[in-house]
Write a protein that holds these residues in place. Structure first.
Motif, PDB file in Angstrom:
ATOM      1  N   MET A   1      -4.554  -8.437  -8.049  1.00 38.67           N
ATOM      2  CA  MET A   1      -4.874  -8.724  -6.669  1.00 38.67           C
ATOM      3  C   MET A   1      -6.335  -9.079  -6.541  1.00 38.67           C
ATOM      4  O   MET A   1      -7.178  -8.549  -7.238  1.00 38.67           O
ATOM      5  N   ALA A  62      -1.549  -3.808  -0.700  1.00 39.88           N
ATOM      6  CA  ALA A  62      -0.657  -3.385  -1.780  1.00 39.88           C
ATOM      7  C   ALA A  62      -0.292  -1.931  -1.523  1.00 39.88           C
ATOM      8  O   ALA A  62      -1.148  -1.128  -1.147  1.00 39.88           O
ATOM      9  N   ARG A  71       4.997   0.205  -7.621  1.00 39.34           N
ATOM     10  CA  ARG A  71       4.722  -0.651  -6.464  1.00 39.34           C
ATOM     11  C   ARG A  71       5.882  -0.571  -5.479  1.00 39.34           C
ATOM     12  O   ARG A  71       7.045  -0.643  -5.853  1.00 39.34           O
ATOM     13  N   THR A 103       2.642  -8.217  -2.742  1.00 40.15           N
ATOM     14  CA  THR A 103       1.747  -7.599  -1.776  1.00 40.15           C
ATOM     15  C   THR A 103       2.212  -8.041  -0.398  1.00 40.15           C
ATOM     16  O   THR A 103       3.203  -8.773  -0.262  1.00 40.15           O
TER      17      THR A 103
END
Length: 149
Positions: A1, A62, A71, A103
């Motif tokens: 990210m 995130a 995640r 995300t």
């Protein structure tokens, strides 16, 4: 990210743990996203990049499970933004995949006149005994500050 911000503005401490999740928030100036080539995924996200002269930032969030660090990819995520002067608004953050990582993101207009509180509200499906009847769990809220120097 990618988390980038000019030295004069940005998210103050972009990591919060709430309940069983950890939320990371970054704010990328829209001017950086405008610089991407036309076929770059970010150039087309969220209805396109706001035009020059706006004070837009690309909010990038995130979400991870705190235990195990997996995640979270099944959440509904919104940003509730408020100013000290009383104005507030909500921006739904859309799922987006960049380089294989999911995300959530959206554009917010932060005019730079003061600091902002950004509440990231994460709502995940709740598992039930009846798998066909998934329902939303109570949302978890992580509070951040976006500061202008």
């Amino acid at each position: 990210m990618l988390f980038a911000a000019p030295a004069s503005a940005g998210v103050v401490d972009g990591v919060r743990t709430v309940g069983d999740i950890t939320v990371y928030l970054g704010a990328v100036p829209a001017s950086i996203v405008r610089g991407h080539v036309a076929d770059h995924p970010e150039a087309r996200m969220h209805g396109g990049v706001p035009g020059p002269g706006s004070h837009a930032v690309h909010l990038v969030v995130a979400v991870f499970q705190t235990a195990g660090g997996r995640r979270v990819t099944d959440a509904a995520v919104v940003a509730r933004i408020s100013e000290d002067r009383g104005a507030s608004w909500t921006i739904p953050l859309a799922p987006m995949t960049i380089n294989g990582a999911l995300t959530y993101g959206g554009y917010a207009n932060l005019r730079g006149v003061n600091d902002y509180h950004i509440d990231i509200v994460v709502t995940r499906p709740q598992k039930t005994q009846e798998p066909y009847r998934a329902r939303r769990a109570n949302p978890l809220t992580a509070r951040f500050t976006y500061s202008h120097d």
